[in-house]
Design an enzyme around this catalytic site. Structure first.
Site, PDB file in Angstrom:
ATOM      1  N   GLY A 175       0.740  -1.355  -0.036  1.00 45.16           N
ATOM      2  CA  GLY A 175      -0.148  -0.041   0.101  1.00 45.16           C
ATOM      3  C   GLY A 175       0.989   1.163   0.044  1.00 45.16           C
ATOM      4  O   GLY A 175       1.743   1.395  -0.843  1.00 45.16           O
ATOM      5  N   SER A 176       0.385   2.278   1.076  1.00 37.90           N
ATOM      6  CA  SER A 176       0.681   3.359   0.761  1.00 37.90           C
ATOM      7  C   SER A 176       2.152   3.930   1.110  1.00 37.90           C
ATOM      8  O   SER A 176       3.034   3.079   1.839  1.00 37.90           O
ATOM      9  CB  SER A 176       0.033   4.315   1.851  1.00 37.90           C
ATOM     10  OG  SER A 176       0.487   5.505   2.014  1.00 37.90           O
ATOM     11  N   SER A 177       2.663   4.924   0.404  1.00 35.80           N
ATOM     12  CA  SER A 177       4.137   5.511   0.642  1.00 35.80           C
ATOM     13  C   SER A 177       4.357   5.961   2.184  1.00 35.80           C
ATOM     14  O   SER A 177       5.224   6.284   2.539  1.00 35.80           O
ATOM     15  CB  SER A 177       4.137   6.910  -0.186  1.00 35.80           C
ATOM     16  OG  SER A 177       3.671   6.587  -1.506  1.00 35.80           O
TER      17      SER A 177
END
Lengths: 139, 428
Positions: free
Chosen positions: A63-65
């Site tokens: 998923g996200s940074s």
């Protein structure tokens, strides 16, 4: 039974603790409580488990940074895992340790192991990570 | 110069070595030290130049992210390449209209000021490609924020790896990144072929198709480079950004190719750089309907908030919304929120699009969104959105249930005060 697994050092250092293991990747953003160190992704098999001070055994992050920032916050708050074992060189996790070292002189070691070694480590195992990427496992 | 990091041999240019030894100041030294320690993790032995960056480290997660920004700024950090800024933790001038704790707002604004002091462009948006700072084909970039990474790589054909928060700013300060992955030709070849079969053209023309397609790419290809064959229509910019956001939420898609549409995929052969695809999946309506269902967690028809704009709303999306709400009124029990950048709000206002939208009862938030700003009152439990990204993250991050629906259904439901969707082709 005691045994030794040789891994590849991603972030050097030593750590010991009880393993918390899953073959399911975690997104730290929305999945890790940076104040308590609890796994809070309610769809994850480790949901509700405390990862603070444990040796967290996960294949990689998803998923996200923002996962790196969450892990850095948890290091600063003293609720990060004591060390991490992955099945690949996870950039998002490794960076959190590098920046935590730079900012707070508080890093955690990270070792990548083969998939079969990864699968052999179970929740509850006593783990010791040494400086050369060796993992001592006491089941 | 050859140097060792954890027993790993690295090749540094005179410029890299100078930075590492502090010749360009303490901030560049810290940024290069972090990058240098990361080289072996990337598994490559050298850096390469970038000519732009998009910074996602702006998202306020707590004291540590603020201290990191302030440390760099206080050491005199200046970005070396044009660097746009992603969303912050608060709407700098509008946070008091919502329930943001003042202490969080104060810290988040300190963090914003630190990035501005480094010379970044204060775009404060997760759709920087819809500002006038979009990159061009082939440009080497360091971008954070997963949908931006997907858009730059896939839609524009610029080149960026998936940069974590905290590293993107190091790349911007030094102008250097590990020479790895999607920066290089070899990393950009397709890994999996998805062949669309029996997807009605009318559905492909419908906005509700694209977030679902993105979600499906994330599910089916995880962190690979999916290649989609069989699109019959030419999607617009907003539809493509919806694919990027969906793919980067359900999976870690940093690059996809739509054959005949995106720039590196004129043909299937070119998308795979001449290799024969090893995995081929047929995607039919059943797969799409399953992805469509996964985007909603709500069972009933209760509705507290309609939220639009993840990634941030564009001028064209405001243009689509305005005629739908003209002369209507949002139900008093429902809040209607649109998130966008400062620049887009200004343009929308100047061309007269905001008037009818605000008269309807909608509120506009800039600089941030409810996923990154603690702005929503706790009584909000039931969300509706046309965004795959809002739909994917809201249940976990906001502890709400969510319904995915097209823009017109979001408006209709907001007027009625309860969820009502036109299922159309989505009905099994």
């Amino acid at each position: 039974m005691a045994r030794i697994v040789q891994g590849k050092t991603i972030i050097d250092g030593t750590a010991s603790g009880i393993a918390l293991a899953s073959s399911e990747p975690v997104s730290f953003w929305g999945g890790y409580d940076q104040v308590t160190g609890e796994i809070i992704d309610r769809r994850h098999p480790l949901s509700s488990q405390m990862a603070a001070g444990r040796i967290l055994v996960l294949p990689y992050t998803r998923g996200s940074s923002t996962s790196t920032a969450i892990l850095l916050e948890s290091v600063r708050a003293g609720v990060a895992p004591a060390g991490m074992i992955t099945d690949r060189a996870d950039i998002f996790l490794a960076l959190a340790s590098v920046v935590a070292d730079e900012m707070y002189q508080m890093s955690f070691p990270m070792v990548a192991v083969s998939r079969s070694d990864f699968d052999s480590i179970k929740t509850g195992d006593h783990i010791q990570i040494d400086d050369s990427g060796r993992i001592h496992i006491q089941e | 110069m050859i140097s060792n990091v954890a027993g790993f041999k690295t090749y540094l240019t005179d410029y890299d070595r100078g930075l590492l030894e502090g010749e360009e100041g303490k901030a560049s030294q810290m940024a290069m030290r972090i990058l240098h320690r990361m080289l072996p993790v990337y598994g490559v032995d050298r850096f390469m130049d970038i000519s732009a960056a998009h910074i996602d480290s702006t998202v306020y997660m707590g004291i540590a992210t603020m201290e990191y920004a302030e440390r760099l700024a206080s050491l005199g950090a200046k970005v070396r390449v044009p660097s746009t800024l992603n969303v912050s933790g608060v709407d700098e001038f509008g946070w008091e209209d919502w329930e943001v704790p003042p202490e969080v707002a104060g810290n988040a604004i300190r963090q914003m000021k630190a990035y501005e002091a480094m010379g970044c462009i204060p775009t404060w948006t997760c759709a920087p490609y819809q500002t006038d700072h979009a990159p061009v084909f082939g440009q080497q970039i360091a971008a954070g924020e997963s949908n931006v990474i997907g858009y730059y790589n896939s839609v524009i054909g610029a080149r960026t790896e998936r940069y974590p928060d905290l590293l993107d700013i190091c790349a911007a300060i030094t102008g250097r990144v590990p020479a790895a992955g999607l920066h290089l030709d070899a990393g950009r070849a397709g890994t999996k072929l998805l062949r669309l079969k029996g997807i009605p053209r009318a559905l492909q023309e419908d906005d509700s198709f694209y977030p679902v397609l993105g979600h499906l790419l994330g599910r089916k290809a995880s962190d690979g480079v999916p290649v989609v064959e069989g699109m019959e229509v030419q999607p617009n910019m907003d539809q493509l950004k919806a694919v990027c956001a969906g793919g980067a939420s359900a999976g870690a898609i940093a690059l996809f190719h739509l054959v005949g549409i995106t720039p590196e995929a004129p043909t299937v052969e070119e998308a795979f750089q001449g290799h024969v695809p090893t995995t081929v999946l047929e995607i039919g309506m059943d797969d799409l309907r399953e992805a469509y269902r996964e985007l909603s967690t709500s069972q009933g028809e209760k509705l507290d908030l309609v939220v639009l704009g993840s990634p941030h709303f564009s001028v064209n999306e405001f243009k689509a919304l305005a005629p739908l709400v003209v002369g209507k009124t949002c139900h008093p029990d429902v809040q209607f929120l649109v998130t966008c950048s400062r620049a887009v709000r200004m343009i929308a206002e100047h061309v007269g699009l905001l008037g009818p939208i605000e008269a309807f009862g909608a509120k506009i938030t800039v600089d941030t969104c409810p996923l990154t700003s603690p702005m929503l009152p706790p009584r909000i439990k039931h969300l509706m959105t046309n965004s795959a990204k809002y739909a994917y993250y809201s249940p976990g991050l906001l502890n709400v249930d969510v319904t995915y629906g097209r823009l017109s259904d979001c408006v209709k439901s907001a007027v009625l005060g309860r969820i009502e969707r036109e299922e159309g082709a989505w009905r099994a």
